[in-house]
Design a protein around this motif. Sequence first.
Motif, PDB file in Angstrom:
ATOM      1  N   THR A  88      -0.744   1.072 -13.294  1.00  0.00           N
ATOM      2  CA  THR A  88      -1.857  -0.075 -13.078  1.00  0.00           C
ATOM      3  C   THR A  88      -1.215  -1.207 -13.774  1.00  0.00           C
ATOM      4  O   THR A  88      -1.126  -2.312 -13.112  1.00  0.00           O
TER       5      THR A  88
ATOM      6  N   VAL B  34      -0.004  -4.583 -11.566  1.00  0.00           N
ATOM      7  CA  VAL B  34      -0.648  -6.151 -12.074  1.00  0.00           C
ATOM      8  C   VAL B  34       0.120  -7.002 -12.628  1.00  0.00           C
ATOM      9  O   VAL B  34       0.345  -8.156 -12.445  1.00  0.00           O
TER      10      VAL B  34
ATOM     11  N   TRP C  89       0.743  -1.294  -0.154  1.00  0.00           N
ATOM     12  CA  TRP C  89      -0.036   0.017  -0.208  1.00  0.00           C
ATOM     13  C   TRP C  89       0.584   1.388   0.100  1.00  0.00           C
ATOM     14  O   TRP C  89       0.428   2.160  -0.597  1.00  0.00           O
TER      15      TRP C  89
ATOM     16  N   PRO D 127       0.470  -6.820  -4.164  1.00  0.00           N
ATOM     17  CA  PRO D 127      -1.106  -7.240  -4.605  1.00  0.00           C
ATOM     18  C   PRO D 127      -1.933  -6.315  -5.344  1.00  0.00           C
ATOM     19  O   PRO D 127      -1.574  -5.160  -5.429  1.00  0.00           O
ATOM     20  N   TRP D 128      -2.644  -6.866  -6.454  1.00  0.00           N
ATOM     21  CA  TRP D 128      -3.244  -6.003  -7.491  1.00  0.00           C
ATOM     22  C   TRP D 128      -4.189  -5.118  -6.882  1.00  0.00           C
ATOM     23  O   TRP D 128      -4.333  -4.093  -7.490  1.00  0.00           O
ATOM     24  N   TYR D 129      -4.701  -5.469  -5.771  1.00  0.00           N
ATOM     25  CA  TYR D 129      -5.903  -4.666  -5.286  1.00  0.00           C
ATOM     26  C   TYR D 129      -5.157  -3.248  -4.766  1.00  0.00           C
ATOM     27  O   TYR D 129      -5.987  -2.281  -4.390  1.00  0.00           O
ATOM     28  N   VAL D 130      -3.895  -3.045  -4.516  1.00  0.00           N
ATOM     29  CA  VAL D 130      -3.306  -1.656  -4.087  1.00  0.00           C
ATOM     30  C   VAL D 130      -3.501  -0.496  -5.288  1.00  0.00           C
ATOM     31  O   VAL D 130      -3.436   0.420  -4.866  1.00  0.00           O
ATOM     32  N   ILE D 131      -3.991  -1.272  -6.328  1.00  0.00           N
ATOM     33  CA  ILE D 131      -4.386  -0.050  -7.436  1.00  0.00           C
ATOM     34  C   ILE D 131      -5.514   0.518  -6.753  1.00  0.00           C
ATOM     35  O   ILE D 131      -5.764   1.971  -7.462  1.00  0.00           O
ATOM     36  N   PHE D 132      -6.279   0.328  -5.885  1.00  0.00           N
ATOM     37  CA  PHE D 132      -7.363   1.341  -5.462  1.00  0.00           C
ATOM     38  C   PHE D 132      -6.716   2.406  -4.814  1.00  0.00           C
ATOM     39  O   PHE D 132      -7.528   3.470  -4.573  1.00  0.00           O
TER      40      PHE D 132
ATOM     41  N   LYS E 235       3.566  -7.764 -10.171  1.00  0.00           N
ATOM     42  CA  LYS E 235       2.959  -8.578  -9.120  1.00  0.00           C
ATOM     43  C   LYS E 235       4.029  -8.679  -7.981  1.00  0.00           C
ATOM     44  O   LYS E 235       4.169  -9.490  -7.067  1.00  0.00           O
TER      45      LYS E 235
END
Lengths: 161, 423
Positions: B192, B196, B164, B202-207, B199
């Motif tokens: 992004t 992705v 994060w 984690p991919w969701y850190v793009i939020f 890796k």
Amino acid sequence: MTSFVWLFAIGFGVWLVTAGKHYREQYTQYVDGFRLGSTRMVELTLVASDQQGLGCASDTVVEGLHCSHHADSREAGPLTPVDPQLLQPYYTTSKELLLGAGLWLTPAMKPPLPGGRFTVVCNYHVVGVTKAVAIRFAPTSAFGQVGGLVPMGTLSDCVFP
Amino acid sequence: MTSLWKVLERLAPRLSHPATNALVLVLLVSGVYLRIQDVGYPFHHDFDESQYVNSSQSFLTGAPDPECCHPPVGKLLIGVGMLLSGNNPVGWRLMPLIFGLQCLVLVYLLATSLFQDRRAGWLAAAFLAADGFFLSYSRSSLGDVIIAGLVLWSVLAAVTARGWGGAIACALLIGTVTSVKWVGLLIVLPATLAIVLLKRAPWYVIFAFALVPVVHAAFWLLGFELTGKPTSLLFVVEEMQRRANFHLGFQHFINPLESAWYTWLVMWHPLVIKTQQVGDTLRIASAVGNPVLWFAADAVLFALPVVGALVALTPAWRERWFSFFDLTATRAFAILWGSWLSMLLLWMSGKISTYWYHYLYAWGFALVLLAGVMARVDRRFPKVTLGFVVVVLVVAAWFAPVWAELPISVEGAHLRLPFRSWW
């Protein structure tokens, strides 16, 4: 490493605020060279065609002194070159910009005026200041916005040095 | 002293041929020197410098921003240089110079991190040092090299993000570059992709990229606060709409300096951003690139999608590809190519007037891509890389006077800039 970055960021932030305040004070004093209500002798640099060529655009009106155009470049009203309250932009020989009214009504400025560029010394009475003004130096040019504070006032008692 | 020497030795270029190492260092040192020398010349605004400097002065003194079209950060950053060095030519150009020098470090870090190979990093830094496009903009009080630096920062943050924290740093950088010019927002696409594809996080850190509009609004509010305008979000939206309409209202191709995006690839209309003539001597800053790097990068940029398609479709090509490039390099190519393309999308749309300097934001990625390829070439064919670096150096030396405002005769300048569209 992280703590070093934080320390640097905090130090930089403190410096930025302090230096910004100092800079603003320094440049405000520069404009304050024309103190409100004061009268200062200024030497303006001109050519004869400036009477028609110089213009400003602003919505600021102080004691009836006004530009020929509004801030959106619309004409402020019917233009008369002998309007004693019409402001025009002038540069002093020390490259200070000011907005002045009444220059062309002073006896010294009656034609014939010198050919080419000349200077004239006047008393400049500061009645206001504006942050929002655009100026031009030819009647067909577009107005260009000016950054910083510009004094507004009347010009009188002009003589050729 | 011994440990410092060890650190320097560890960081030193490690290309296959010793002469290549030496030339890379020559390119870097001369590139830094050319950027710094006499940066305060000329003593007045040239090209669009007055727009930025006058705006920066307005932010510093609390007057309304006279610039028509862009968010405040580029002007605020140039103002930081003026705080450091005063309202004078060095002060106006200090921050672009700092960003121009940063770019040398950024492409080193980006190439090293993406290709896991320091020789790619050294080549990237040397190529950027020997490029006139970056050089000339590093010496001018314009926002373009600031954007080029911040988009490199953004992708570097995405590439090195491990969680994060890295993603939030990346979002803050994207928010910052978007607040110089809106085109910066497009860097969110390769950022992004990097997160992705690599890796490493984690991919969701793009939020975390949801922070970008918050940062953007915060910079607008800071600008309004400094210039005495209403500090409300409603006013931010109004101001953004006003400036967006201004952009969309420009008539296209009435300004002779405009050029379509596809002409940039052949260096059709590079701009001269500063010109002074004293007697028979000229001092000019042309933004023309180094033609060797330019066309080599073009070749790589065009070959990659073609070869990529062949690799995807045919096992024979796949085998050939992976005998030369590994998976790390393949991912790096995808991210860099994506970054280059993303920074062109707005100009390809045809909605906005386009100028030569708009390509600067993509050009850094093209140079890193070229460096990655040349680093692989260096492993197998060291003399090819050496030859390439020699030619880059010779061409850079030829163009240096017209990139860095070194005094030159009118004939000499015309010899270096022989085409009418280069003036």
